[in-house]
Design a protein around this motif. Sequence first.
Motif, PDB file in Angstrom:
ATOM      1  N   LEU A  38     -43.296  -4.645 -67.498  1.00  0.00           N
ATOM      2  CA  LEU A  38     -42.133  -5.591 -68.190  1.00  0.00           C
ATOM      3  C   LEU A  38     -41.765  -4.802 -69.301  1.00  0.00           C
ATOM      4  N   THR A  55     -44.850  -7.634 -63.555  1.00  0.00           N
ATOM      5  CA  THR A  55     -44.342  -8.340 -62.627  1.00  0.00           C
ATOM      6  C   THR A  55     -44.259  -8.096 -61.297  1.00  0.00           C
ATOM      7  N   THR A  78     -41.786 -15.346 -57.866  1.00  0.00           N
ATOM      8  CA  THR A  78     -41.852 -14.262 -58.946  1.00  0.00           C
ATOM      9  C   THR A  78     -43.066 -14.584 -60.007  1.00  0.00           C
ATOM     10  N   ARG A  79     -43.951 -13.515 -59.852  1.00  0.00           N
ATOM     11  CA  ARG A  79     -45.173 -13.741 -60.749  1.00  0.00           C
ATOM     12  C   ARG A  79     -45.017 -12.858 -61.898  1.00  0.00           C
ATOM     13  N   LEU A  80     -45.532 -13.222 -63.225  1.00  0.00           N
ATOM     14  CA  LEU A  80     -45.585 -12.705 -64.344  1.00  0.00           C
ATOM     15  C   LEU A  80     -46.718 -12.561 -64.845  1.00  0.00           C
TER      16      LEU A  80
END
Length: 506
Positions: A449, A458, A480-482
């Motif tokens: 990030l 991410t 979408t994974r954070l």
Amino acid sequence: LLSHSHSLPLFPPLSLSLSLIILSHRYVKLLIQEFHVQLDADFLLSFMSFLKIDEESIVDAEKVEKEWLEMDLKVSRTALDDRNSNDEGGPPVFFDEFHLSPLKVHMSFSPETHIDTTQISVTEDTLALYLKSFGLSLAKFDDAVLKLAYYDATGQLCTMGQLQDRVTKHYIHQTLTQLYAVVFGLDIIGNPYSVAQNIKAGTKDLFYEPYMGIVQGPREFAEGLVIGVNSFLRHSVGGVVGAASKISRSIGKGIAKLTFDEEYQKSRNRRMTQKPSHIGEGLARGGKSLLDGLWHGVTGVVVKPVEGAIDEGVGGFFKGVGKGLVGVVARPLGGLTDMVSYTIDGIHHHTLADDGVSVLRYPRFIQPDKILRPFNYRQAEGKHYLNQVVRSNHWQGDEYYYHQCLSSKSIFILTDQRCMRLNYDDVLNHWKVEWSHVYLDIEKIPEILDGGQGPGITFSAYMDPNRGASKFFKNRRKKTRLIITPSQEETKWLYLEFVKRLEQLH
């Protein structure tokens, strides 16, 4: 003088010689320690398969009669003394003292079976259907104690066969007289045998502890009285509450079997193995089980036929209709019984004695190559967290690879097959999986990030087609994974390990 001589025939003197060899044992004693016997339905089915008669090996009646006739003729030609010796079980043996110690056997039986009934014979299939039915699920018992008295013989002259018969009859008689422990140990009736044992132990402490204290002095008498009363209440209340818990769990298991839904039964068994640690957790889990039962019971009327049609076509559709109609009644009832079980288990936990034993460190993590290495706290910690969720999900074959603690109540774990995020549920008091993705579903290499979003990585991944609503649609959804980490240094290590694992697979 006339002499007359008469010669008499001479016979040799009669002599009788008997030789008898008797083995003598002065002292024979056998001590068997206390042991456990645990049986399950799989063992019974396997044992029946071992003893089954092959239909092709059955011969006609004429051949059987001929073999029996040959056996009878062989017996008729045997000398009487040899036959008598064989019937008695060999030469006589003298025991000055023969002693077999008492036996204490802990019996347990579980009706759970994992054998595919389509691969077994008709007889076994009938038993397997019975084992899977409502009836035998009520036949579960746990830790039923059989106490068999000792066998003692002094100054006995007998053969080994006769001794074996006497010992066998003795223990058969002892077992029959102890069958009440098995009958009263059934979970469906609350295992009253265990309740009686708990009350007995509590009553003993109620009188024994004050008696031992009064011998030493008034202060010790007061301490002994407190200990005795506490033990009596704990054993009595705990025994009764535990009996109620076993009854509700047995009924719930029987109702779950009536749904004929293997996936539901397995998920329920995994949930019920995790008992609540306090009353609040028991109430929370019980309420969740009731709501889940109502929800899945109502939606199952539509979901089960669709799932069956997708998996097996027209036949699966009608199977799904049957499962859905049964589930409308069975699943809410199962959720209700599970709610009662969880609530009672929460109460029962407070009656258990706290021995003060706590874990000083996590169990050592053994890597798949089975090589013993020095203890690594980080790996042991990650394996511990993974075990908390593997027990209640479908990822029994996953091996721990790497993990990163995002906060005190959030963890990101990499296994050999997937990545997952775990969150801690304060209400239910356990870790649960927020989401997970297999590595093949990850679209591209993760990215670090920017500084404005904070330290972390991410990535984008497709949803599992076999879970949730994705299995009803042809097009798979993408998420979408954070992942936010505590520091840039930890972000760097997580990124390197994540990329390394993806490159190993590709």
